[in-house]
Design an enzyme around this catalytic site. Structure first.
Site, PDB file in Angstrom:
ATOM      1  N   TRP A   1       0.826  -1.214   0.000  1.00  0.00           N
ATOM      2  CA  TRP A   1       0.000   0.000   0.000  1.00  0.00           C
ATOM      3  C   TRP A   1       0.862   1.265   0.000  1.00  0.00           C
ATOM      4  CZ3 TRP A   1      -2.032   2.399   5.120  1.00  0.00           C
ATOM      5  CH2 TRP A   1      -1.029   2.361   6.083  1.00  0.00           C
ATOM      6  N   ASP A   2       2.201   1.083  -0.036  1.00  0.00           N
ATOM      7  CA  ASP A   2       3.096   2.232   0.127  1.00  0.00           C
ATOM      8  C   ASP A   2       2.899   3.313  -0.925  1.00  0.00           C
ATOM      9  OD1 ASP A   2       4.059  -0.174   1.383  1.00  0.00           O
ATOM     10  OD2 ASP A   2       5.840   0.944   1.948  1.00  0.00           O
TER      11      ASP A   2
ATOM     12  N   GLU B   1       0.336  -4.139  11.634  1.00  0.00           N
ATOM     13  CA  GLU B   1       0.330  -5.579  11.373  1.00  0.00           C
ATOM     14  C   GLU B   1       0.792  -6.409  12.570  1.00  0.00           C
ATOM     15  OE1 GLU B   1       3.986  -5.528   8.420  1.00  0.00           O
ATOM     16  OE2 GLU B   1       2.116  -5.450   7.296  1.00  0.00           O
TER      17      GLU B   1
ATOM     18  N   LYS C   1       2.385  -1.510  15.991  1.00  0.00           N
ATOM     19  CA  LYS C   1       3.629  -1.384  15.230  1.00  0.00           C
ATOM     20  C   LYS C   1       3.775   0.024  14.663  1.00  0.00           C
ATOM     21  CE  LYS C   1       6.003  -3.304  11.182  1.00  0.00           C
ATOM     22  NZ  LYS C   1       5.904  -4.180  10.011  1.00  0.00           N
ATOM     23  N   GLN C   2       2.669   0.553  14.139  1.00  0.00           N
ATOM     24  CA  GLN C   2       2.738   1.815  13.398  1.00  0.00           C
ATOM     25  C   GLN C   2       1.380   2.503  13.460  1.00  0.00           C
ATOM     26  OE1 GLN C   2       3.170  -1.036  10.037  1.00  0.00           O
ATOM     27  NE2 GLN C   2       2.558   0.729   8.824  1.00  0.00           N
TER      28      GLN C   2
HETATM   29  C1  BGC Z   1       4.854  -2.021   7.057  1.00  0.00           C
HETATM   30  C2  BGC Z   1       3.824  -1.896   5.967  1.00  0.00           C
HETATM   31  C3  BGC Z   1       4.518  -1.564   4.663  1.00  0.00           C
HETATM   32  C4  BGC Z   1       5.589  -2.584   4.363  1.00  0.00           C
HETATM   33  C5  BGC Z   1       6.352  -2.258   3.111  1.00  0.00           C
HETATM   34  C6  BGC Z   1       5.909  -3.027   6.663  1.00  0.00           C
HETATM   35  O1  BGC Z   1       6.909  -3.068   7.635  1.00  0.00           O
HETATM   36  O2  BGC Z   1       4.257  -2.441   8.260  1.00  0.00           O
HETATM   37  O3  BGC Z   1       2.894  -0.897   6.297  1.00  0.00           O
HETATM   38  O4  BGC Z   1       3.594  -1.562   3.632  1.00  0.00           O
HETATM   39  O5  BGC Z   1       6.495  -2.614   5.444  1.00  0.00           O
HETATM   40  O6  BGC Z   1       6.993  -1.034   3.215  1.00  0.00           O
END
Ligand code: BGC
Length: 792
Positions: free
Chosen positions: A348-349, A487, A607-608
């Site tokens: 989704w970046d 996640e 996590k984020q």
């Molecule tokens: C993040 C995701 C991201 C992915 C790729 C993961 O560590 O949690 O949000 O899309 O890295 O950058």
């Protein structure tokens, strides 16, 4: 790293432990392919990793791990074109690991997209060899790369053997965690020569059957001999060095793959291209001009250290996604074309990348949306497989748009392979819809909105409506069994099945997608609406249902804050101080807890940014409106409490997290904003995620920092045909300027300084620009410059 000008990035001395990181940050690319900034004299080993990757060149292999057979699609490490080594006759090949390095300096020239390295190797008896190299990966001609090497003898006259090669004996082995997986992607490697100074190598990928052709021309003042090995095409020269006289060797390389348009055979194309290529100086001149043009279109001027880092970020964004990308069928690789982490997959970046590109390279944004559109059928098939209608885009996407998320991932801390449920992040569909919308807003591209854009919006919206299940008790619709952006949480503690219910981010963005899609459908020109409805069978009843779902999706709250998902507030509190004390860096809390035999699923620990992502995507006014449509009043206090709550419960295990927090806190005018902005700025240059940058840059965070200035701090929005600005003060970043491409105007200059906005619209015969500030609106004519005081 040493002090340098704002247009260079420099490293002094040879530091084996830093080499992987430098290679990533000194990668050169052009949106078609990229090559890591490795030493040409070194092969892949524990220290060095000279990878080359072409955008969209993937291959799928099956491996056995932990008793399971797993299939993975990887962005393929292509034959190493960079190889060039040297030695005194009879001596050892000189490398920084086998010889004494007297001096070493590496300079990345951001203005011209060129890497320069100078190294002095000690030879016996006080002699030394001075090596200077310049290399670039063509921005003018995206199929060419050039390496110039200059040798100067110090304190001796004598011979030097030089060997250049195209090396097809490479594998994908750049990420230690993946080493149990098969990395042999290339097969049918053949070598040959086509002219006295030109060799070639061709091969193909093992299962995707992409044919690759490379040709290399070696130019020196002495004869070139060749040796064709099974997987290496080698060229040799013998130089006679005399002190004070520099010998120059140029290696010019062409790369084509069978994915390229307008060629018949990749090898023929590569040989022809290298044959026709001019000399180093002319190629460099054209390359510089191409970079000048890119910098003009993406100009950003921020003073000081932040400005220097932003320029580096911009450089890497442009090397991954350049106007050359617009001709390709590729998406946004999360780790650039800079390494093998995440296998070159598309997540989704793009949500953090396209809003930036929209205002500089709209043709690139459009092409990247085209990548998603071409995979709409695959996404519809994925939805059907879950028993739903519409389109379910994969969490990780590669060549054909099927779900590429790995089944198992390794926790390097415990050594255990664990099930990976991150594919339940269905919210990726909303990111695509969001990008369609913002792209069309920024460019006014009605043609795209009414065709491919509307088709994607419709199917993504349909998937959300079909996923929503009515709950009698709540009197609302729910989306269950998903994973949000955080996640770490992929299941309820002790649950048999993965997935969570009512992820607020998922539900609110789904409601937004449904609302926007209904709006687009209403606004479509009648013949087009009819076509779309005929083709998709969308009827009035279904649209009514969407409207209802968009107003009644459940958004959970607890204790006066938005819940990340239903039940988040019931999870245990983590002893943050205790963990920090015990482990220091707790960004990857999931791995720490799993290695302890525990699980992060039990804790209020993210996590984020997850809920807070809403403040990244939407302005406060937009967010209030979305919540109000959902029957909630989102006042400032509730949002502020929500921000506080998650700030204390987030470990920032993704580079995206610092960025989003910086953005949201700046808007909330909070003092901590700068700490997070700095975290986002330093994420890759200081490798804050513990060794991950060496495996590839974090493209989303890099582009996101540019957008933090462009849209975050300015509050710039392109809705309703006007350029709306609502700047927030960030004392540490209070003066900046940039140019944008908006509604056909090339190079609108915006500068914010001392509470004042200066806007210059270049001369043209286009319409004036409507500029809306919170307290007034003005119209700026082409050729006009306006200075506006900002409300205090
Ligand atoms: C993040 C995701 C991201 C992915 C790729 C993961 O560590 O949690 O949000 O899309 O890295 O950058």
């Amino acid at each position: 790293m040493t002090a340098a000008t704002s247009w260079t990035w420099e490293y002094d001395g040879y530091e084996p432990a830093d080499e992987r990181l430098r290679e990533s940050l000194c990668t050169l690319g052009n949106g078609y392919f990229a090559t890591r900034g490795a030493f040409p004299e070194c092969v892949a080993d524990e220290v060095h990793y000279p990878g080359t990757y072409a955008a969209g060149c993937y291959n799928r292999l099956t491996s056995d791990v932990a008793g399971h057979s797993v299939e993975n699609e990887d962005m393929v490490n292509l034959p190493n074109w960079l190889a060039l080594r040297f030695r005194r006759p009879g001596g050892r090949w000189l490398t920084p690991d086998t010889a004494t390095v007297l001096d070493h300096r590496q300079v990345l020239h951001l203005d011209s997209g060129m890497m320069e390295r100078v190294t002095r190797y000690a030879l016996a008896e006080g002699k030394a060899l001075f090596v200077r190299q310049q290399r670039f990966v063509g921005m003018a001609d995206p199929h060419l790369a050039v390496l110039r090497t200059e040798f100067t003898a110090e304190g001796f006259a004598g011979a030097l053997d030089v060997e250049a090669a195209l090396d097809g004996g490479v594998t994908n082995s750049g990420v230690a965690r993946y080493r149990d997986l098969d990395g042999h992607h290339l097969t049918h490697v053949h070598t040959g020569s086509s002219a006295p100074d030109t060799v070639w190598l061709r091969c193909r990928t093992r299962t995707s059957d992409i044919r690759i052709g490379m040709a290399a021309r070696l130019t020196a003042d002495v004869p070139v001999t060749e040796r064709l090995e099974v997987s290496r095409a080698v060229q040799r020269i013998h130089l006679d060095l005399t002190p004070g006289r520099t010998a120059t060797v140029d290696k010019t390389v062409a790369l084509h793959t069978s994915h390229d348009p307008a060629i018949s055979d990749p090898l023929d194309a590569a040989v022809d291209r290298v044959d026709a290529a001019s000399g180093f100086d002319d190629l460099l001149k054209a390359h510089r001009t191409a970079w000048d043009q890119l910098w003009r279109r993406a100009e950003i001027d921020v003073p000081g250290a932040a400005g220097r880092i932003l320029r580096l970020h911009l450089f890497h964004v442009l090397q991954t996604l350049s106007p050359h990308t617009a001709d390709l069928d590729v998406g946004v690789p999360a780790r650039g074309l800079h390494g093998e982490a995440y296998r070159g997959h598309v997540f989704w970046d793009e949500l953090f990348v396209l809003p930036y590109l929209n205002l500089h390279f709209p043709e690139v944004s459009r092409a990247l949306l085209g990548y998603r559109h071409r995979r709409l059928d695959q996404a519809r098939a994925a939805a059907r497989a879950t028993g739903r209608r519409g389109a379910l885009y994969p969490w990780q996407s590669g060549s054909d748009g099927r779900e590429e998320t790995q089944e198992l991932h390794l926790n390097p801390r415990s050594g255990r392979w664990l099930p990976d449920h991150s594919r339940l992040q269905h919210h990726v569909g909303s990111a695509i819809a969001y990008n369609v919308w913002r792209y069309c807003e920024a460019t006014g591209d009605a043609e795209f909105l009414h065709t491919k854009g509307a088709e994607m919006l419709l199917q993504i919206a349909r998937y959300w409506a079909d996923s929503a299940v009515y709950d009698e008790g709540l009197g609302r619709y729910r989306i269950q069994g998903v994973v949000g952006p955080d996640e770490y949480h992929d299941a309820y503690p002790d649950a048999k099945l993965p997935g969570l219910d009512d992820n607020a981010y998922t539900n609110v963005t789904a409601a937004w997608v449904l609302t926007r899609t209904l709006e687009v459908l209403r606004a479509l020109p009648e013949p087009r609406r009819r076509e779309l409805l005929e083709r998709t069978g969308l009827d009035g009843g279904e649209r009514e249902h969407w409207d209802e779902v968009s107003r009644t999706l459940h958004v959970p709250f607890h204790g006066g804050v938005i819940s990340q998902f239903e039940g988040y507030g019931d999870l245990a509190e983590l002893d943050w101080d205790g963990y920090r004390k015990r482990y220091g860096d707790i960004r990857r809390l999931d791995r720490i807890l799993e290695a302890e035999g525990d699980t992060v699923n039990r804790y209020q620990a993210s996590k984020q940014a997850d809920v807070l992502m809403l403040g990244y995507l939407f302005s406060p006014a937009e967010l209030q409106e979305i919540f109000s449509r959902l029957g909630h009043r989102l006042d400032q206090d509730t949002w502020r409490r929500t921000v506080d709550y998650y700030l204390r419960r987030t470990s920032h295990g993704s580079t995206l997290s610092g960025l989003v927090h910086g953005w949201v806190l700046a808007r909330a005018r909070r003092a901590e904003a700068w700490t997070f902005c700095q975290e986002a700025l330093r994420g890759d240059i200081a490798d804050l995620q513990g060794g991950t940058t060496g495996e590839g840059i974090h493209l989303g965070a890099m582009a996101g920092t540019l957008d933090l200035v462009q849209r975050g701090l300015t509050g710039l929005a392109t809705s309703g045909g006007a350029l709306c600005l609502d700047p927030v003060p960030l004392p540490e970043l209070s003066s900046y300027g940039f140019a944008i491409h908006y509604l056909g105007h090339w190079g609108i200059q915006l500068r914010l300084e001392h509470g004042r906005l200066e806007i210059t619209v270049p001369p043209s015969d286009l319409d004036p620009i409507d500029v809306r500030l919170p307290d007034r609106s003005v119209s700026v004519q082409p050729g006009e410059m306006r200075r506006l005081m900002l409300p205090g």
